[in-house]
Motif scaffolding. Structure first.
Motif, PDB file in Angstrom:
ATOM      1  N   ASP A  61       9.292 -10.663  65.276  1.00  0.00           N
ATOM      2  CA  ASP A  61       8.949 -12.001  66.034  1.00  0.00           C
ATOM      3  C   ASP A  61      10.367 -12.468  66.209  1.00  0.00           C
ATOM      4  O   ASP A  61      11.035 -13.336  65.348  1.00  0.00           O
ATOM      5  CB  ASP A  61       8.392 -12.662  64.856  1.00  0.00           C
ATOM      6  CG  ASP A  61       7.935 -14.127  65.289  1.00  0.00           C
ATOM      7  OD1 ASP A  61       8.192 -14.320  66.552  1.00  0.00           O
ATOM      8  OD2 ASP A  61       7.342 -14.870  64.552  1.00  0.00           O
ATOM      9  N   PRO A  62      11.075 -12.486  67.346  1.00  0.00           N
ATOM     10  CA  PRO A  62      12.473 -12.799  67.598  1.00  0.00           C
ATOM     11  C   PRO A  62      12.745 -14.157  67.280  1.00  0.00           C
ATOM     12  O   PRO A  62      13.491 -14.764  66.843  1.00  0.00           O
ATOM     13  CB  PRO A  62      12.487 -12.330  69.131  1.00  0.00           C
ATOM     14  CG  PRO A  62      11.557 -11.478  69.266  1.00  0.00           C
ATOM     15  CD  PRO A  62      10.470 -11.491  68.487  1.00  0.00           C
ATOM     16  N   VAL A 105      19.490 -19.237  57.046  1.00  0.00           N
ATOM     17  CA  VAL A 105      20.156 -18.511  56.011  1.00  0.00           C
ATOM     18  C   VAL A 105      21.694 -18.864  56.427  1.00  0.00           C
ATOM     19  O   VAL A 105      22.373 -19.176  55.355  1.00  0.00           O
ATOM     20  CB  VAL A 105      20.083 -17.184  56.302  1.00  0.00           C
ATOM     21  CG1 VAL A 105      21.027 -16.168  55.601  1.00  0.00           C
ATOM     22  CG2 VAL A 105      18.577 -16.680  55.937  1.00  0.00           C
ATOM     23  N   VAL A 106      22.167 -18.930  57.446  1.00  0.00           N
ATOM     24  CA  VAL A 106      23.394 -19.509  57.856  1.00  0.00           C
ATOM     25  C   VAL A 106      23.835 -20.814  57.342  1.00  0.00           C
ATOM     26  O   VAL A 106      24.637 -21.219  56.685  1.00  0.00           O
ATOM     27  CB  VAL A 106      23.862 -19.334  59.250  1.00  0.00           C
ATOM     28  CG1 VAL A 106      25.018 -19.980  59.739  1.00  0.00           C
ATOM     29  CG2 VAL A 106      23.716 -17.928  59.678  1.00  0.00           C
ATOM     30  N   ARG A 107      22.935 -21.576  57.665  1.00  0.00           N
ATOM     31  CA  ARG A 107      22.808 -23.234  56.973  1.00  0.00           C
ATOM     32  C   ARG A 107      23.075 -23.352  55.658  1.00  0.00           C
ATOM     33  O   ARG A 107      23.844 -23.927  55.110  1.00  0.00           O
ATOM     34  CB  ARG A 107      21.701 -24.037  57.654  1.00  0.00           C
ATOM     35  CG  ARG A 107      21.954 -25.544  57.397  1.00  0.00           C
ATOM     36  CD  ARG A 107      20.637 -26.232  57.935  1.00  0.00           C
ATOM     37  NE  ARG A 107      20.363 -25.864  59.453  1.00  0.00           N
ATOM     38  CZ  ARG A 107      19.212 -26.037  59.931  1.00  0.00           C
ATOM     39  NH1 ARG A 107      18.316 -26.541  59.155  1.00  0.00           N
ATOM     40  NH2 ARG A 107      18.777 -25.609  61.204  1.00  0.00           N
ATOM     41  N   GLU A 115      15.176 -15.556  64.464  1.00  0.00           N
ATOM     42  CA  GLU A 115      16.251 -16.545  64.779  1.00  0.00           C
ATOM     43  C   GLU A 115      16.246 -17.887  63.964  1.00  0.00           C
ATOM     44  O   GLU A 115      17.102 -18.047  63.494  1.00  0.00           O
ATOM     45  CB  GLU A 115      16.134 -16.908  66.305  1.00  0.00           C
ATOM     46  CG  GLU A 115      17.130 -17.689  66.810  1.00  0.00           C
ATOM     47  CD  GLU A 115      17.013 -17.926  68.481  1.00  0.00           C
ATOM     48  OE1 GLU A 115      17.883 -18.633  68.814  1.00  0.00           O
ATOM     49  OE2 GLU A 115      16.436 -17.284  69.089  1.00  0.00           O
ATOM     50  N   GLU A 116      15.188 -18.382  63.946  1.00  0.00           N
ATOM     51  CA  GLU A 116      15.048 -19.438  62.953  1.00  0.00           C
ATOM     52  C   GLU A 116      15.219 -19.284  61.847  1.00  0.00           C
ATOM     53  O   GLU A 116      16.140 -19.865  61.055  1.00  0.00           O
ATOM     54  CB  GLU A 116      13.784 -20.127  62.877  1.00  0.00           C
ATOM     55  CG  GLU A 116      13.315 -21.139  62.274  1.00  0.00           C
ATOM     56  CD  GLU A 116      14.078 -22.582  62.847  1.00  0.00           C
ATOM     57  OE1 GLU A 116      14.433 -23.319  61.713  1.00  0.00           O
ATOM     58  OE2 GLU A 116      14.379 -22.369  63.987  1.00  0.00           O
ATOM     59  N   LEU A 117      14.950 -17.902  61.218  1.00  0.00           N
ATOM     60  CA  LEU A 117      15.262 -17.436  59.765  1.00  0.00           C
ATOM     61  C   LEU A 117      16.666 -17.517  59.531  1.00  0.00           C
ATOM     62  O   LEU A 117      17.356 -17.675  58.666  1.00  0.00           O
ATOM     63  CB  LEU A 117      14.295 -16.382  59.202  1.00  0.00           C
ATOM     64  CG  LEU A 117      12.990 -16.663  58.955  1.00  0.00           C
ATOM     65  CD1 LEU A 117      12.289 -15.178  58.613  1.00  0.00           C
ATOM     66  CD2 LEU A 117      12.762 -17.613  57.685  1.00  0.00           C
TER      67      LEU A 117
END
Length: 326
Positions: free
Chosen positions: A264-265, A275-277, A269-271
């Motif tokens: 589920d691209p 994670v980065v945030r 991308e949202e996940l």
């Protein structure tokens, strides 16, 4: 733009087919229950956001089971939400028990019935112990069939029992989804699991079932295709074939193909952004913690001496006083 299908139907039939009145009644009930909060931003905005959530499929989150199963759209939305929320279970290769999958379902619907989860697990496990481990994909596709077509499968089970007993299923009063009451039937025993029924006769009965009733059922042509590949089959063999049929999954439209189930691209991308945030936030907190005076505490060299010290005879604000040591 209105579709040709919409223009071809009378207004009342289109409203009934799309269950518009169901959503209107639910929206009004929520409006009345939360009228004090809703009055702050207006009724029009409330209805706009409500029907946007219906279109997006998020309106079923944390709702009661009676609402989740009320319409085919609600059922498909719940299936899609369950897949999106717990896709990482399958992506990580985790195997869970029936009870554990039921706990996941209850995170989205607190009163989700255990019986439906058990029936879905039985499609995967057949006659194995119900505490065996199942993969996410196996459970999900079995659960999709059992949950979305629950009324249809109740009637199919009744027809199957009648065929085993040598009765004519066409004389049986088959329950409908609107009645909410299903005929009590004996559980499928070991004999019926091994015995099975003639596929051609079973197919004819199911074709008549789909013609007589309007509640959700798999496309009759695909059901006939499933039954045309065998001479005899058991009830659970039929359910397994439905759950693994590519065309039935596409016709239902809630889940991707099995090969794309873990991809589920947009969600990935949202996940990744989350994670980065989260990492940046943690790094920032660690950096602030290492600085002097972090978290609002003053440094010792900046503390100002009080103008006067309280005398020993002054009343203490605490119930106990500490006397100076001699």
């Amino acid at each position: 733009m209105l579709s040709p299908e919409r223009l071809a139907l009378p207004d009342y039939e289109y409203l009934a087919q799309r269950h518009v009145l169901t959503y209107m009644e639910d929206a009004v009930c929520q409006l009345l229950e939360n009228k004090e909060d809703i009055s702050q931003y207006g009724v029009a905005r409330f209805f706009t956001e409500y029907f946007n959530s219906v279109c997006q499929g998020t309106h079923i989150l944390f709702r009661e089971f009676s609402f989740i199963q009320a319409t085919p759209h609600n059922r498909a939305s719940f299936l899609r939400a369950f897949w999106k929320c717990f896709r990482t279970v399958g992506k990580n290769g985790d195997l869970l028990t029936m009870r554990e999958y039921h706990c996941l379902l209850q995170l989205l619907c607190p009163d989700f019935p255990l019986e439906l989860t058990q029936k879905a697990a039985r499609i995967v496990l057949m006659d194995d112990a119900m505490d065996c481990l199942m993969s996410f994909s196996d459970f999900l596709f079995a659960f999709q069939i059992q949950f979305y077509y629950s009324e249809f499968l109740e009637s199919v089970a009744a027809i199957y029992q009648d065929l085993l007993a040598g009765k004519n299923p066409n004389t049986v009063i088959v329950p409908t989804s609107s009645s909410g009451q299903h005929r009590q039937r004996p559980p499928l025993g070991e004999a019926s699991l091994l015995e099975g029924v003639e596929a051609s006769l079973f197919s004819q009965c199911l074709e008549n079932l789909c013609d007589r009733h309007k509640y959700s059922c798999p496309p009759p042509a695909l059901v006939k295709e499933v039954l045309s590949n065998v001479q005899r089959l058991t009830f659970y063999g039929f359910l397994v074939a439905l759950s693994k049929h590519h065309g039935i999954n596409q016709a239902l439209g809630a889940l991707p193909d099995k090969g794309d189930l873990m991809h589920d691209p947009a969600m990935d991308e949202e996940l990744e952004r989350l994670v980065v945030r989260s990492r940046l936030h943690w790094t920032s907190r660690q950096h602030r913690a290492e600085e002097p005076g972090a978290f609002g505490f003053q440094r010792r060299d900046k503390l100002e001496a009080p103008e006067s010290m309280p005398s020993a005879s002054a009343p203490s604000p605490y119930p106990c006083r500490w006397e100076p040591r001699e």
